[in-house]
Design a protein around this motif. Structure first.
Motif, PDB file in Angstrom:
ATOM      1  N   PRO A   1       0.804  -1.222   0.000  1.00 37.05           N
ATOM      2  CA  PRO A   1       0.000   0.000   0.000  1.00 37.05           C
ATOM      3  C   PRO A   1       0.842   1.280   0.000  1.00 37.05           C
ATOM      4  CG  PRO A   1       0.120  -0.863   2.206  1.00 37.05           C
ATOM      5  CD  PRO A   1       0.809  -1.863   1.311  1.00 37.05           C
ATOM      6  N   ASN A   2       2.110   1.163   0.341  1.00 30.78           N
ATOM      7  CA  ASN A   2       2.993   2.319   0.448  1.00 30.78           C
ATOM      8  C   ASN A   2       3.621   2.602  -0.921  1.00 30.78           C
ATOM      9  OD1 ASN A   2       4.990   4.172   1.013  1.00 30.78           O
ATOM     10  ND2 ASN A   2       5.827   3.067   2.761  1.00 30.78           N
ATOM     11  N   PRO A   3       3.328   3.750  -1.524  1.00 26.01           N
ATOM     12  CA  PRO A   3       3.872   4.044  -2.850  1.00 26.01           C
ATOM     13  C   PRO A   3       5.333   4.507  -2.830  1.00 26.01           C
ATOM     14  CG  PRO A   3       2.533   5.863  -2.128  1.00 26.01           C
ATOM     15  CD  PRO A   3       2.405   4.781  -1.071  1.00 26.01           C
ATOM     16  N   SER A   4       5.916   4.641  -1.647  1.00 29.12           N
ATOM     17  CA  SER A   4       7.295   5.110  -1.545  1.00 29.12           C
ATOM     18  C   SER A   4       8.256   4.132  -2.189  1.00 29.12           C
ATOM     19  CB  SER A   4       7.693   5.295  -0.081  1.00 29.12           C
ATOM     20  OG  SER A   4       6.898   6.274   0.517  1.00 29.12           O
ATOM     21  N   ARG A   5       9.280   4.689  -2.783  1.00 28.54           N
ATOM     22  CA  ARG A   5      10.393   3.917  -3.311  1.00 28.54           C
ATOM     23  C   ARG A   5      11.593   4.836  -3.303  1.00 28.54           C
ATOM     24  NH1 ARG A   5      10.212   7.771  -6.387  1.00 28.54           N
ATOM     25  NH2 ARG A   5       9.384   7.833  -8.492  1.00 28.54           N
ATOM     26  N   SER A   6      12.778   4.288  -3.282  1.00 27.53           N
ATOM     27  CA  SER A   6      13.964   5.129  -3.259  1.00 27.53           C
ATOM     28  C   SER A   6      15.089   4.474  -4.038  1.00 27.53           C
ATOM     29  CB  SER A   6      14.404   5.410  -1.823  1.00 27.53           C
ATOM     30  OG  SER A   6      14.755   4.208  -1.170  1.00 27.53           O
ATOM     31  N   TYR A   7      15.941   5.322  -4.581  1.00 31.73           N
ATOM     32  CA  TYR A   7      17.097   4.867  -5.342  1.00 31.73           C
ATOM     33  C   TYR A   7      18.243   4.615  -4.369  1.00 31.73           C
ATOM     34  CZ  TYR A   7      20.954   4.982  -8.674  1.00 31.73           C
ATOM     35  OH  TYR A   7      22.061   4.678  -9.408  1.00 31.73           O
ATOM     36  N   ILE A   8      18.911   3.494  -4.528  1.00 33.13           N
ATOM     37  CA  ILE A   8      20.078   3.160  -3.705  1.00 33.13           C
ATOM     38  C   ILE A   8      21.300   3.268  -4.607  1.00 33.13           C
ATOM     39  CG2 ILE A   8      21.136   1.465  -2.182  1.00 33.13           C
ATOM     40  CD1 ILE A   8      18.368   0.038  -2.185  1.00 33.13           C
ATOM     41  N   ALA A   9      22.019   4.368  -4.491  1.00 34.90           N
ATOM     42  CA  ALA A   9      23.156   4.628  -5.375  1.00 34.90           C
ATOM     43  C   ALA A   9      24.251   3.565  -5.237  1.00 34.90           C
ATOM     44  CB  ALA A   9      23.728   6.015  -5.094  1.00 34.90           C
ATOM     45  N   ALA A  10      24.523   3.130  -4.009  1.00 37.68           N
ATOM     46  CA  ALA A  10      25.613   2.176  -3.772  1.00 37.68           C
ATOM     47  C   ALA A  10      25.404   0.852  -4.500  1.00 37.68           C
ATOM     48  CB  ALA A  10      25.776   1.926  -2.277  1.00 37.68           C
ATOM     49  N   SER A  11      24.159   0.412  -4.619  1.00 33.30           N
ATOM     50  CA  SER A  11      23.894  -0.869  -5.281  1.00 33.30           C
ATOM     51  C   SER A  11      23.163  -0.692  -6.610  1.00 33.30           C
ATOM     52  CB  SER A  11      23.102  -1.794  -4.359  1.00 33.30           C
ATOM     53  OG  SER A  11      21.907  -1.174  -3.950  1.00 33.30           O
ATOM     54  N   HIS A  12      22.944   0.546  -7.015  1.00 26.15           N
ATOM     55  CA  HIS A  12      22.296   0.858  -8.297  1.00 26.15           C
ATOM     56  C   HIS A  12      20.989   0.075  -8.412  1.00 26.15           C
ATOM     57  CE1 HIS A  12      22.795   3.149 -11.894  1.00 26.15           C
ATOM     58  NE2 HIS A  12      22.640   2.112 -12.688  1.00 26.15           N
ATOM     59  N   ALA A  13      20.105   0.332  -7.444  1.00 24.47           N
ATOM     60  CA  ALA A  13      18.850  -0.420  -7.344  1.00 24.47           C
ATOM     61  C   ALA A  13      17.755   0.476  -6.767  1.00 24.47           C
ATOM     62  CB  ALA A  13      19.054  -1.635  -6.451  1.00 24.47           C
ATOM     63  N   ILE A  14      16.541  -0.045  -6.795  1.00 23.81           N
ATOM     64  CA  ILE A  14      15.395   0.651  -6.211  1.00 23.81           C
ATOM     65  C   ILE A  14      14.878  -0.174  -5.035  1.00 23.81           C
ATOM     66  CG2 ILE A  14      13.050   1.533  -6.617  1.00 23.81           C
ATOM     67  CD1 ILE A  14      15.168   2.957  -8.315  1.00 23.81           C
ATOM     68  N   ARG A  15      14.666   0.488  -3.889  1.00 23.71           N
ATOM     69  CA  ARG A  15      14.096  -0.161  -2.707  1.00 23.71           C
ATOM     70  C   ARG A  15      12.639   0.260  -2.590  1.00 23.71           C
ATOM     71  NH1 ARG A  15      16.559  -2.422   1.278  1.00 23.71           N
ATOM     72  NH2 ARG A  15      18.503  -1.295   0.946  1.00 23.71           N
ATOM     73  N   PHE A  16      11.802  -0.715  -2.228  1.00 25.22           N
ATOM     74  CA  PHE A  16      10.387  -0.437  -1.978  1.00 25.22           C
ATOM     75  C   PHE A  16       9.929  -1.328  -0.835  1.00 25.22           C
ATOM     76  CE2 PHE A  16      10.745  -3.724  -5.134  1.00 25.22           C
ATOM     77  CZ  PHE A  16       9.662  -4.558  -5.018  1.00 25.22           C
ATOM     78  N   TRP A  17       8.761  -1.044  -0.283  1.00 23.67           N
ATOM     79  CA  TRP A  17       8.329  -1.710   0.934  1.00 23.67           C
ATOM     80  C   TRP A  17       6.971  -2.368   0.772  1.00 23.67           C
ATOM     81  CZ3 TRP A  17      10.921   2.737   0.402  1.00 23.67           C
ATOM     82  CH2 TRP A  17      12.170   2.820   1.034  1.00 23.67           C
ATOM     83  N   GLY A  18       6.860  -3.511   1.411  1.00 20.32           N
ATOM     84  CA  GLY A  18       5.602  -4.240   1.455  1.00 20.32           C
ATOM     85  C   GLY A  18       5.287  -4.585   2.903  1.00 20.32           C
ATOM     86  N   TYR A  19       4.092  -5.067   3.133  1.00 20.97           N
ATOM     87  CA  TYR A  19       3.656  -5.385   4.490  1.00 20.97           C
ATOM     88  C   TYR A  19       3.062  -6.782   4.540  1.00 20.97           C
ATOM     89  CZ  TYR A  19       4.502  -0.507   5.105  1.00 20.97           C
ATOM     90  OH  TYR A  19       5.123   0.707   5.136  1.00 20.97           O
TER      91      TYR A  19
END
Length: 78
Positions: free
Chosen positions: A6-24
């Motif tokens: 339900p959380n639309p947040s996501r963020s770029y992780i520069a160190a691993s060149h990836a996108i993090r997102f969250w689930g519940y």
């Protein structure tokens, strides 16, 4: 209860060149990561900069979350 997103947040992780997102999973927050390489499979030739990768994630969010939920349901419990 399966994991949901339900959380639309996501963020770029520069160190691993990836996108993090969250689930519940019930009340437990779970962190998920998708690599730039995996995003490039979804949109071949995507520019490998932060904004381009976030845009691909947003475009394919539903598909990415479905795949994450499927993988999560197969993983052994904590």
């Amino acid at each position: 209860m399966p994991v949901h997103f339900p959380n639309p947040s996501r963020s770029y992780i520069a160190a691993s060149h990836a996108i993090r997102f969250w689930g519940y999973d019930s009340a437990l927050e779970r962190s998920f990561v998708i690599t730039a390489g995996a995003l490039n499979v979804l949109r071949p030739g995507v520019a490998m900069d932060e904004q381009s990768l976030l845009d691909v994630f947003d475009t394919f969010r539903s598909r990415i979350c479905q795949a994450a939920a499927k993988l999560y349901s197969r993983s052994p419990g904590d």
